[in-house]
Scaffold this active site. Structure first.
Site, mmCIF file in Angstrom:
data_model
loop_
_atom_site.group_PDB
_atom_site.id
_atom_site.type_symbol
_atom_site.label_atom_id
_atom_site.label_comp_id
_atom_site.label_asym_id
_atom_site.label_seq_id
_atom_site.Cartn_x
_atom_site.Cartn_y
_atom_site.Cartn_z
ATOM 1 N N SER A 237 45.772 42.850 62.885
ATOM 2 C CA SER A 237 46.427 42.087 61.824
ATOM 3 C C SER A 237 46.881 42.941 60.642
ATOM 4 C CB SER A 237 45.502 40.975 61.305
ATOM 5 O OG SER A 237 44.511 41.509 60.473
ATOM 6 N N LYS B 167 41.458 42.864 54.609
ATOM 7 C CA LYS B 167 42.722 42.183 54.329
ATOM 8 C C LYS B 167 43.253 42.614 52.955
ATOM 9 C CE LYS B 167 43.132 39.485 57.961
ATOM 10 N NZ LYS B 167 42.124 40.214 58.746
#
Length: 245
Positions: A166, A204
């Site tokens: 991701s 993230k």
């Protein structure tokens, strides 16, 4: 070492099995651990299963079995199985908490142990962290990685191996090793190690939106996740990346 919630769930399941002869329901486990949803129970059970504490027969209700308790030695694998596992993944410990190991630390850089060469230091390698759907990262205080001093600044550091895709658009690929500086706050746009609900750890990009925090991937195939600020705790900030070819 298990997380607090993993330990609480394992103890609850073990006691329920001993008193009733069958495993508790998801509703009973959710209520016992004071969680908001069953998804949290699913994640905890999966983590305990991966670490060899629980076994479950899928597609059967109330089919949990406690294989071992904290402090018990892990099951012994056959030599062929152990060799195969060693090729597939690095050795990792059964829990995660990004704190530095104890040892002969360098006086100039907190949280590192200096090898004989002055141009590099050894950082604790705490296993794999999700760069996709959040998973519980694992700590292994016996594994280290040698890192050039030039990549580090002041403060405590540790290393994590990335699992998932991701963050590929930020240049972070599955299998990369990221170097993390331990901090408790970060600015918008920085890539951080975030602990969500004291259970899941993920890598993230951080965005603050009022009283909420968005954890943004760097891959259009993944969606951002938004949480109330009190549910997210910053445990480090990305400062470097290492890759082997």
């Amino acid at each position: 070492m298990l997380t607090r919630k993993q330990h609480e769930l394992l103890i609850f399941i073990d006691r329920h099995l001993k008193t009733s002869g069958y495993s508790p329901s998801f509703d009973e486990m959710k209520e016992a651990l004071n969680l908001r949803s069953k998804s949290g129970i699913h994640r905890l059970i999966s983590a305990l299963e991966e670490r060899g504490f629980l076994s479950r027969r899928h597609h059967q209700a109330r089919a949990l079995e406690v294989l071992r308790m904290p402090g018990d030695p892990p099951p012994v694998m056959a030599p062929a199985q152990a060799a195969g596992d060693a090729q597939r993944r690095p050795e990792t410990g059964p829990g995660f908490a990004p704190t530095v190991i104890q040892g002969d630390f360098s006086p100039r850089l907190k949280g590192v142990r200096a090898p004989p060469e002055a141009g590099a230091v050894q950082l604790p390698l705490y296993g794999r962290i999700a760069a996709g759907l959040p998973i519980e990262a694992m700590r292994d205080t016996s594994s280290h990685i040698e890192v050039p001093v030039a990549l580090l600044g002041a403060g405590e550091h540790y290393a994590l191996e990335v699992a998932g895709d991701s963050m590929v658009d930020a240049g972070i690929q599955d299998g990369d090793t990221v170097i993390i500086r331990r901090v408790e706050a970060a600015e918008n746009g920085q890539i951080v190690v975030a602990l969500v609900d004291e259970e899941e750890v993920t890598l993230k990009r951080l965005r603050r939106r009022g009283n909420s925090i968005a954890l943004e991937p760097a891959n259009p195939r993944h969606e951002s996740r938004i949480f109330p600020a009190e549910r997210v705790r910053i445990q480090g900030r990305l400062v470097a990346l290492m890759r082997r070819y």
